[in-house]
Design an enzyme around this catalytic site. Structure first.
Site, PDB file in Angstrom:
ATOM      1  N   ASP A   8       6.100   2.738  16.138  1.00 38.26           N
ATOM      2  CA  ASP A   8       4.844   3.277  15.494  1.00 38.26           C
ATOM      3  C   ASP A   8       4.291   2.218  14.562  1.00 38.26           C
ATOM      4  OD1 ASP A   8       5.333   5.357  17.047  1.00 38.26           O
ATOM      5  OD2 ASP A   8       5.592   6.731  15.196  1.00 38.26           O
ATOM      6  N   ASP A 130      -0.001  17.016  21.701  1.00 34.15           N
ATOM      7  CA  ASP A 130       0.799  17.230  20.421  1.00 34.15           C
ATOM      8  C   ASP A 130       0.523  18.639  20.076  1.00 34.15           C
ATOM      9  OD1 ASP A 130       1.424  14.446  20.661  1.00 34.15           O
ATOM     10  OD2 ASP A 130      -0.259  13.972  19.703  1.00 34.15           O
TER      11      ASP A 130
END
Length: 237
Positions: A8, A130
């Site tokens: 990330d 998500d």
């Protein structure tokens, strides 16, 4: 089951968020390419890269780093974060990145994403869904939605969708174990979709449990960075 170590990127650094919060950031490596090097040396075949700045700003920010990783190493790479239009998607795919990961846009503009599925092919598109309590969260997890996971899957599976990355935000970055029941339900309802699990992985037993469902892949981030187990052991599960 494919293992996807995760990188990330925020402000050019390799980080992890806690439960998706941009206010709870841990930096694990200043140079994401060095982190990719470690994963390559461990013989990972897949890599999951998220442009966190892009997700927040609504446009790719760290694309050059991601493309550099692809050009330097022999991973199958999927990447997302801030990909909001056809030109951005095509640019990343034209630079040899294997798959683009699309999240919020899949909810706000499904017509566009269905066009991408037709244009680029289902192998090139990963739908990132998500969820908190089976409700979708959008725009870098900061915007809640009343749309459920099942409603969006029902829409897309009729249009050739192949890859879905499903993240339980309540588990992400917590090392509390994955939401096994969620992934079991996903695979039972939509057996023709290849589901990737993300969020909460903390021990090798989690990987064994996910493999038995079976999901097609697992995204592993914090567990690797916190040395809960080695990437070599994960690849051997």
């Amino acid at each position: 089951m494919n293992i996807y170590p995760a990188i990330d990127i925020k402000s050019g650094e390799c980080v992890r968020l806690y439960k998706g919060s941009y206010d709870q950031v841990t930096v694990y490596e200043k140079d994401p390419i060095k982190m990719a090097q470690r994963f390559s040396e461990a013989r990972a075949n897949y890599l999951h890269v998220v442009d966190l700045d892009g997700a927040k700003e609504g446009k790719p920010v760290n694309a050059e780093i991601i493309i550099a990783i692809k050009n330097k190493f022999n991973f199958i790479i999927q990447t997302g974060g801030g990909i909001r239009n056809y030109k951005q998607a095509k640019n990343i795919l034209d630079n040899n990145v294997d798959r683009i990961v699309v999240g919020s846009l899949a909810v706000s503009n499904p017509t566009e994403i269905i066009h991408w599925l037709d244009e680029f092919g289902p192998e090139k598109i990963v739908l990132a869904l998500d969820v908190r309590d089976e409700k979708l969260a959008l725009h870098g997890w900061e915007t809640p939605s009343e749309l459920s996971l099942w409603e969006i899957l029902e829409k897309y599976h009729k249009n050739g969708l192949k890859h879905v990355l499903c993240t339980d935000i309540n588990k992400d970055g917590t090392l509390m174990g994955p939401n096994i029941d969620l992934y079991k339900t996903c695979v039972e309802k939509y057996p023709h979709i290849q589901f990737q699990a993300s969020g909460g992985i903390c021990q090798l037993e989690d990987l064994k449990n996910l493999k038995q469902i079976p999901v097609s892949g697992v995204i592993i981030g914090k567990a690797l960075y916190e040395n809960k187990f080695s990437l070599q052991d994960a690849l051997s599960c």
